[in-house]
Write a protein that holds these residues in place. Structure first.
Motif, PDB file in Angstrom:
ATOM      1  N   ALA A  52      -5.999  -2.241   2.441  1.00  0.00           N
ATOM      2  CA  ALA A  52      -5.039  -3.284   2.821  1.00  0.00           C
ATOM      3  C   ALA A  52      -3.974  -2.723   3.756  1.00  0.00           C
ATOM      4  O   ALA A  52      -3.605  -3.354   4.748  1.00  0.00           O
ATOM      5  N   VAL A  53      -3.516  -1.511   3.473  1.00  0.00           N
ATOM      6  CA  VAL A  53      -2.455  -0.906   4.284  1.00  0.00           C
ATOM      7  C   VAL A  53      -2.982  -0.389   5.621  1.00  0.00           C
ATOM      8  O   VAL A  53      -2.426  -0.696   6.676  1.00  0.00           O
ATOM      9  N   ARG A 110      -6.011  -3.036   7.268  1.00  0.00           N
ATOM     10  CA  ARG A 110      -5.565  -4.438   7.313  1.00  0.00           C
ATOM     11  C   ARG A 110      -6.569  -5.392   6.672  1.00  0.00           C
ATOM     12  O   ARG A 110      -6.727  -6.522   7.089  1.00  0.00           O
ATOM     13  N   GLU A 111      -7.263  -4.897   5.639  1.00  0.00           N
ATOM     14  CA  GLU A 111      -8.185  -5.755   4.906  1.00  0.00           C
ATOM     15  C   GLU A 111      -7.389  -6.623   3.933  1.00  0.00           C
ATOM     16  O   GLU A 111      -6.438  -6.151   3.318  1.00  0.00           O
ATOM     17  N   ARG A 112      -7.811  -7.856   3.825  1.00  0.00           N
ATOM     18  CA  ARG A 112      -7.142  -8.796   2.929  1.00  0.00           C
ATOM     19  C   ARG A 112      -7.616  -8.582   1.493  1.00  0.00           C
ATOM     20  O   ARG A 112      -8.803  -8.402   1.242  1.00  0.00           O
TER      21      ARG A 112
END
Length: 188
Positions: A17-18, A21-23
């Motif tokens: 995620a960080v 940038r995966e949700r």
């Protein structure tokens, strides 16, 4: 240690995620909760109250594995999984060899000089089948799917460990262990 090892997929999801940038979807969150609950059931009633250096080393290893997944995932589908795996094992050898030399030199452990051939064969087979083949397949997969969903499959490792312990070592299959395995299976 087992509960800490079970946190690898959690760390992968957070790092993905960080850095990628995966949700973090609801489905991923449910999978993580099921997996952590399952690992906790498999690990038993141990507590972190007596956490020491060993637990910190396990946690560092789990974070390292999660970071590796993020790095390898970022390589893209054009990366050759065999080359990536060869580089990975080469780097590990370069890092582990001096550590082993220090441990042997300081007589913390004895060097494996007089080991029967059958044990060397078992070590080679475990290395080739258990590690090299699995990392080759994992390296293939993580360059083709997002890191977070790919990491959820890692949660099956303790289930296979349990199955092997029950089948090979005759460990008891308790209700808690079955529940843990089922929860982990549902997470995948």
């Amino acid at each position: 240690g087992a509960l800490l090892s079970g946190l690898e997929s959690v760390f992968v999801v957070l790092l993905a995620a960080v850095f990628l940038r995966e949700r973090i979807t609801g489905r991923i969150l449910v999978a993580l909760v099921l997996a952590v609950a399952g690992v906790a059931a498999l690990a038993g009633t141990g507590s972190l109250a007596g956490a020491g250096v060993g637990d910190l080393l396990v946690l560092a290893g789990v974070l390292s594995a999660a970071a590796y997944t993020i790095v390898a995932s970022g390589m893209g589908a054009e990366s050759d999984p065999l080359t990536v795996t060869a580089c990975q094992f080469s780097a590990a050898t370069i890092l582990a060899t001096p550590a082993a030399a220090v441990v042997w030199r300081m007589h913390i452990e004895t060097a494996p000089a007089h080991v029967a051939a059958r044990y060397w064969l078992a070590a080679v087979l475990a290395g080739v089948i258990g590690f090299a083949a699995s990392f080759l397949l994992y390296n293939y997969a993580i360059t083709r799917v997002h890191a977070a969903p790919a990491s959820i499959i890692v949660n099956l490792i303790p289930v296979f460990g349990l199955a092997t312990a029950v089948w090979w070592l005759g460990d008891p299959l308790t209700v808690a262990r079955v529940l843990g395995a089922v929860l982990i299976g549902l997470s995948v």
